[in-house]
Structures are given as C-alpha cells and as structure tokens.
Design a protein around this motif. Sequence first.
Motif, PDB file in Angstrom:
ATOM      1  N   THR A 103       0.830  -1.197   0.000  1.00 12.59           N
ATOM      2  CA  THR A 103       0.000   0.000   0.000  1.00 12.59           C
ATOM      3  C   THR A 103       0.868   1.252   0.000  1.00 12.59           C
ATOM      4  OG1 THR A 103      -1.736  -1.169   1.221  1.00 12.59           O
ATOM      5  CG2 THR A 103      -1.831   1.236   1.227  1.00 12.59           C
ATOM      6  N   PHE A 104       0.567   2.163  -0.913  1.00  9.65           N
ATOM      7  CA  PHE A 104       1.156   3.502  -0.947  1.00  9.65           C
ATOM      8  C   PHE A 104       0.040   4.471  -0.561  1.00  9.65           C
ATOM      9  CE2 PHE A 104       3.997   1.193  -3.760  1.00  9.65           C
ATOM     10  CZ  PHE A 104       5.246   1.717  -3.464  1.00  9.65           C
ATOM     11  N   THR A 105       0.236   5.229   0.523  1.00 12.87           N
ATOM     12  CA  THR A 105      -0.768   6.166   1.015  1.00 12.87           C
ATOM     13  C   THR A 105      -0.183   7.567   1.024  1.00 12.87           C
ATOM     14  OG1 THR A 105      -1.702   4.436   2.445  1.00 12.87           O
ATOM     15  CG2 THR A 105      -2.330   6.718   2.919  1.00 12.87           C
ATOM     16  N   ALA A 106      -0.873   8.500   0.354  1.00 17.50           N
ATOM     17  CA  ALA A 106      -0.410   9.888   0.272  1.00 17.50           C
ATOM     18  C   ALA A 106      -1.393  10.813   0.961  1.00 17.50           C
ATOM     19  CB  ALA A 106      -0.249  10.303  -1.184  1.00 17.50           C
ATOM     20  N   GLY A 107      -0.881  11.954   1.413  1.00 21.76           N
ATOM     21  CA  GLY A 107      -1.707  12.996   2.013  1.00 21.76           C
ATOM     22  C   GLY A 107      -2.327  13.866   0.941  1.00 21.76           C
ATOM     23  N   ALA A 108      -2.492  15.151   1.261  1.00 21.81           N
ATOM     24  CA  ALA A 108      -3.197  16.085   0.384  1.00 21.81           C
ATOM     25  C   ALA A 108      -2.526  16.289  -0.972  1.00 21.81           C
ATOM     26  CB  ALA A 108      -3.349  17.437   1.086  1.00 21.81           C
ATOM     27  N   GLY A 109      -1.219  16.017  -1.079  1.00 19.64           N
ATOM     28  CA  GLY A 109      -0.515  16.177  -2.353  1.00 19.64           C
ATOM     29  C   GLY A 109      -0.836  15.100  -3.363  1.00 19.64           C
ATOM     30  N   GLY A 110      -1.451  14.008  -2.925  1.00 19.95           N
ATOM     31  CA  GLY A 110      -1.897  12.945  -3.816  1.00 19.95           C
ATOM     32  C   GLY A 110      -0.799  12.023  -4.303  1.00 19.95           C
ATOM     33  N   ILE A 111      -1.188  11.095  -5.150  1.00 18.11           N
ATOM     34  CA  ILE A 111      -0.262  10.178  -5.816  1.00 18.11           C
ATOM     35  C   ILE A 111      -0.167  10.627  -7.262  1.00 18.11           C
ATOM     36  CG2 ILE A 111       0.148   7.802  -6.553  1.00 18.11           C
ATOM     37  CD1 ILE A 111      -1.241   6.917  -3.953  1.00 18.11           C
ATOM     38  N   ASN A 112       1.055  10.936  -7.678  1.00 21.85           N
ATOM     39  CA  ASN A 112       1.296  11.499  -9.001  1.00 21.85           C
ATOM     40  C   ASN A 112       2.242  10.584  -9.775  1.00 21.85           C
ATOM     41  OD1 ASN A 112      -0.044  14.108  -8.279  1.00 21.85           O
ATOM     42  ND2 ASN A 112       1.596  14.097  -6.771  1.00 21.85           N
ATOM     43  N   ALA A 113       1.826  10.205 -10.971  1.00 23.62           N
ATOM     44  CA  ALA A 113       2.654   9.324 -11.798  1.00 23.62           C
ATOM     45  C   ALA A 113       2.569   9.735 -13.262  1.00 23.62           C
ATOM     46  CB  ALA A 113       2.233   7.869 -11.608  1.00 23.62           C
ATOM     47  N   PRO A 114       2.953  10.980 -13.577  1.00 27.75           N
ATOM     48  CA  PRO A 114       2.894  11.389 -14.983  1.00 27.75           C
ATOM     49  C   PRO A 114       3.922  10.606 -15.799  1.00 27.75           C
ATOM     50  CG  PRO A 114       4.049  13.039 -13.695  1.00 27.75           C
ATOM     51  CD  PRO A 114       3.511  12.019 -12.722  1.00 27.75           C
ATOM     52  N   TYR A 115       3.466   9.989 -16.842  1.00 30.93           N
ATOM     53  CA  TYR A 115       4.344   9.259 -17.764  1.00 30.93           C
ATOM     54  C   TYR A 115       5.041   8.069 -17.108  1.00 30.93           C
ATOM     55  CZ  TYR A 115       3.582  13.750 -20.006  1.00 30.93           C
ATOM     56  OH  TYR A 115       3.008  14.885 -20.505  1.00 30.93           O
ATOM     57  N   VAL A 116       4.385   7.441 -16.120  1.00 34.15           N
ATOM     58  CA  VAL A 116       4.921   6.243 -15.476  1.00 34.15           C
ATOM     59  C   VAL A 116       3.838   5.171 -15.492  1.00 34.15           C
ATOM     60  CG1 VAL A 116       5.820   5.221 -13.349  1.00 34.15           C
ATOM     61  CG2 VAL A 116       6.510   7.535 -14.002  1.00 34.15           C
ATOM     62  N   ALA A 117       4.174   4.010 -16.029  1.00 40.55           N
ATOM     63  CA  ALA A 117       3.288   2.849 -15.996  1.00 40.55           C
ATOM     64  C   ALA A 117       3.724   1.974 -14.833  1.00 40.55           C
ATOM     65  CB  ALA A 117       3.381   2.075 -17.305  1.00 40.55           C
ATOM     66  N   ILE A 118       2.795   1.680 -13.932  1.00 41.63           N
ATOM     67  CA  ILE A 118       3.098   0.836 -12.778  1.00 41.63           C
ATOM     68  C   ILE A 118       2.454  -0.515 -13.025  1.00 41.63           C
ATOM     69  CG2 ILE A 118       2.824   0.544 -10.293  1.00 41.63           C
ATOM     70  CD1 ILE A 118       2.602   3.628 -10.111  1.00 41.63           C
ATOM     71  N   THR A 119       3.284  -1.558 -13.045  1.00 42.87           N
ATOM     72  CA  THR A 119       2.765  -2.909 -13.211  1.00 42.87           C
ATOM     73  C   THR A 119       3.103  -3.705 -11.964  1.00 42.87           C
ATOM     74  OG1 THR A 119       4.779  -3.726 -14.292  1.00 42.87           O
ATOM     75  CG2 THR A 119       3.077  -2.829 -15.714  1.00 42.87           C
ATOM     76  N   ASN A 120       2.175  -4.561 -11.554  1.00 39.70           N
ATOM     77  CA  ASN A 120       2.437  -5.396 -10.381  1.00 39.70           C
ATOM     78  C   ASN A 120       1.953  -6.805 -10.639  1.00 39.70           C
ATOM     79  OD1 ASN A 120      -0.380  -4.269  -9.944  1.00 39.70           O
ATOM     80  ND2 ASN A 120      -0.278  -5.743  -8.270  1.00 39.70           N
ATOM     81  N   SER A 121       2.562  -7.726  -9.906  1.00 38.19           N
ATOM     82  CA  SER A 121       2.154  -9.125  -9.998  1.00 38.19           C
ATOM     83  C   SER A 121       2.331  -9.764  -8.624  1.00 38.19           C
ATOM     84  CB  SER A 121       2.998  -9.871 -11.033  1.00 38.19           C
ATOM     85  OG  SER A 121       4.363  -9.878 -10.641  1.00 38.19           O
ATOM     86  N   GLY A 122       1.580 -10.825  -8.373  1.00 40.96           N
ATOM     87  CA  GLY A 122       1.755 -11.629  -7.178  1.00 40.96           C
ATOM     88  C   GLY A 122       0.831 -11.303  -6.026  1.00 40.96           C
ATOM     89  N   ALA A 123       0.472 -10.046  -5.824  1.00 41.94           N
ATOM     90  CA  ALA A 123      -0.399  -9.658  -4.716  1.00 41.94           C
ATOM     91  C   ALA A 123      -1.033  -8.309  -5.040  1.00 41.94           C
ATOM     92  CB  ALA A 123       0.387  -9.592  -3.405  1.00 41.94           C
ATOM     93  N   ASN A 124      -1.893  -7.853  -4.147  1.00 38.35           N
ATOM     94  CA  ASN A 124      -2.613  -6.608  -4.365  1.00 38.35           C
ATOM     95  C   ASN A 124      -1.726  -5.390  -4.161  1.00 38.35           C
ATOM     96  OD1 ASN A 124      -5.033  -7.941  -4.871  1.00 38.35           O
ATOM     97  ND2 ASN A 124      -5.582  -7.966  -2.701  1.00 38.35           N
ATOM     98  N   LEU A 125      -1.918  -4.376  -5.003  1.00 40.13           N
ATOM     99  CA  LEU A 125      -1.281  -3.086  -4.882  1.00 40.13           C
ATOM    100  C   LEU A 125      -2.383  -2.066  -4.639  1.00 40.13           C
ATOM    101  CD1 LEU A 125       1.129  -1.125  -5.127  1.00 40.13           C
ATOM    102  CD2 LEU A 125       0.681  -1.053  -7.593  1.00 40.13           C
ATOM    103  N   ASN A 126      -2.287  -1.346  -3.511  1.00 41.92           N
ATOM    104  CA  ASN A 126      -3.260  -0.326  -3.155  1.00 41.92           C
ATOM    105  C   ASN A 126      -2.615   1.039  -3.232  1.00 41.92           C
ATOM    106  OD1 ASN A 126      -5.295  -2.274  -2.372  1.00 41.92           O
ATOM    107  ND2 ASN A 126      -4.093  -2.606  -0.528  1.00 41.92           N
ATOM    108  N   LEU A 127      -3.260   1.968  -3.938  1.00 43.38           N
ATOM    109  CA  LEU A 127      -2.822   3.367  -4.001  1.00 43.38           C
ATOM    110  C   LEU A 127      -3.944   4.194  -3.375  1.00 43.38           C
ATOM    111  CD1 LEU A 127      -1.517   3.398  -7.680  1.00 43.38           C
ATOM    112  CD2 LEU A 127      -0.180   3.075  -5.595  1.00 43.38           C
ATOM    113  N   ILE A 128      -3.625   4.842  -2.234  1.00 43.65           N
ATOM    114  CA  ILE A 128      -4.633   5.575  -1.470  1.00 43.65           C
ATOM    115  C   ILE A 128      -4.176   7.032  -1.339  1.00 43.65           C
ATOM    116  CG2 ILE A 128      -5.826   5.750   0.749  1.00 43.65           C
ATOM    117  CD1 ILE A 128      -5.233   2.717   1.102  1.00 43.65           C
ATOM    118  N   SER A 129      -5.095   7.963  -1.632  1.00 47.13           N
ATOM    119  CA  SER A 129      -4.746   9.375  -1.603  1.00 47.13           C
ATOM    120  C   SER A 129      -5.806  10.191  -0.866  1.00 47.13           C
ATOM    121  CB  SER A 129      -4.605   9.900  -3.031  1.00 47.13           C
ATOM    122  OG  SER A 129      -4.410  11.293  -3.036  1.00 47.13           O
ATOM    123  N   SER A 130      -5.336  11.115  -0.038  1.00 46.50           N
ATOM    124  CA  SER A 130      -6.247  12.059   0.624  1.00 46.50           C
ATOM    125  C   SER A 130      -6.431  13.315  -0.213  1.00 46.50           C
ATOM    126  CB  SER A 130      -5.690  12.462   2.003  1.00 46.50           C
ATOM    127  OG  SER A 130      -5.644  11.341   2.834  1.00 46.50           O
ATOM    128  N   GLY A 131      -5.646  13.430  -1.300  1.00 46.12           N
ATOM    129  CA  GLY A 131      -5.681  14.645  -2.115  1.00 46.12           C
ATOM    130  C   GLY A 131      -6.569  14.525  -3.310  1.00 46.12           C
TER     131      GLY A 131
END
Length: 181
Positions: free
Chosen positions: A153-181
């Motif tokens: 899990t990646f958890t961000a505050g008010a600035g959010g999760i930013n991934a311009p021009y980035v592809a995130i791939t995952n395998s094997g288990a769950n990936l959680n992206l949580i943002s308050s922004g």
Amino acid sequence: TTGQGITVGSNGQLLSLLPPNATGPGGTIKLSTQGADIVINGLVEADSGTVTVDQNDPAAATPAITIDGGTVQAATFNVNGAGDLNIGPNNSTAINLSGGTWNVAHDINLNASNTSFANSFALNATAGDAINFTGGTSDEPATLTLSLSGTTTFTAGAGGINAPYVAITNSGANLNLISSG
C-alpha cells in the motif's frame, strides 16, 4: 541538526553479512540523525536482517533521505523520515527487500526509470503530502515493475499520488494506491 548528517559514499559499504547456509535472523543496520540529511550512494546490506533509516526530532528543518546510485538490501527495510524520501533521482538505484514500512512527513519521490526492485516484497509506504513516481516523458514513459509477495500500500496525504508518464505494473499480490488529495 540540519544539513548533511550521514553519507554512505559511492564506494562505501555498510555490511551485516551471514554465511551462505546460516539460519536464523540477520543483523541490523540503523542510520539515524536528529533531523539531518541521510544520503546513500553506496551499499547498505543486512543479510536476512533489517536496515532502518531514521530521522527524528528535527529542529524546524525539512531533511531528506536520498538513495541515489546505491543499493539497499535487507529482509526488512524501514524508513522514518522527517522530510522527503528520494529514491533514484539521478542514478540507477536498487532496493532489494522482502518487506518494510516507509513513513515520511513530506513526499516520497521515486524515479521509476532509475529504480529497480529485485525481490518479491510487501511494503506499506506513507507520505504526509505526496507520492511522486517520476522518470518518464510523453515520448517515452517509464515502467515501474513491482513483484509483490503480499499486499502493498502507498498512502499519500493532500498532495496525492502522481505518476505522470509512469506505468506501474504489479504481480503476485494486491497493490493499493490511497490518496487524501
């Protein structure tokens, strides 16, 4: 304390090694400052052990933990940052962990084109403001590949999760992206 606190230079090594057939837990390497910057450009390795990078009680400072051009290798890699965590901003950087917890007061900045994760892992990463995955361009996006052994899990505050021009791939288990922004 402000400014440079601990630097592991490009030829530097902090090692807690086990013999190849050793059983049991490995050792611990802890880098800790009272708020000064911590820079890892070399090798920090704790075979089957724990690496902890910690900044506490900064005096009105926004310190940084920067891993750039180095390798951190451990079963558990923990970060407690009073400012920003910067991974691979300019140079190829390897993070080889099985698990860990990253907590920083400000931003986590990870350059996907310069950062590799060699092991399957589970991680909880929390930034008080933003999590920024960088390294790509509109012409050539970067790819961040995550092989997960447990929920991450990646958890961000008010600035959010930013991934311009980035592809995130995952395998094997769950990936959680949580943002308050």
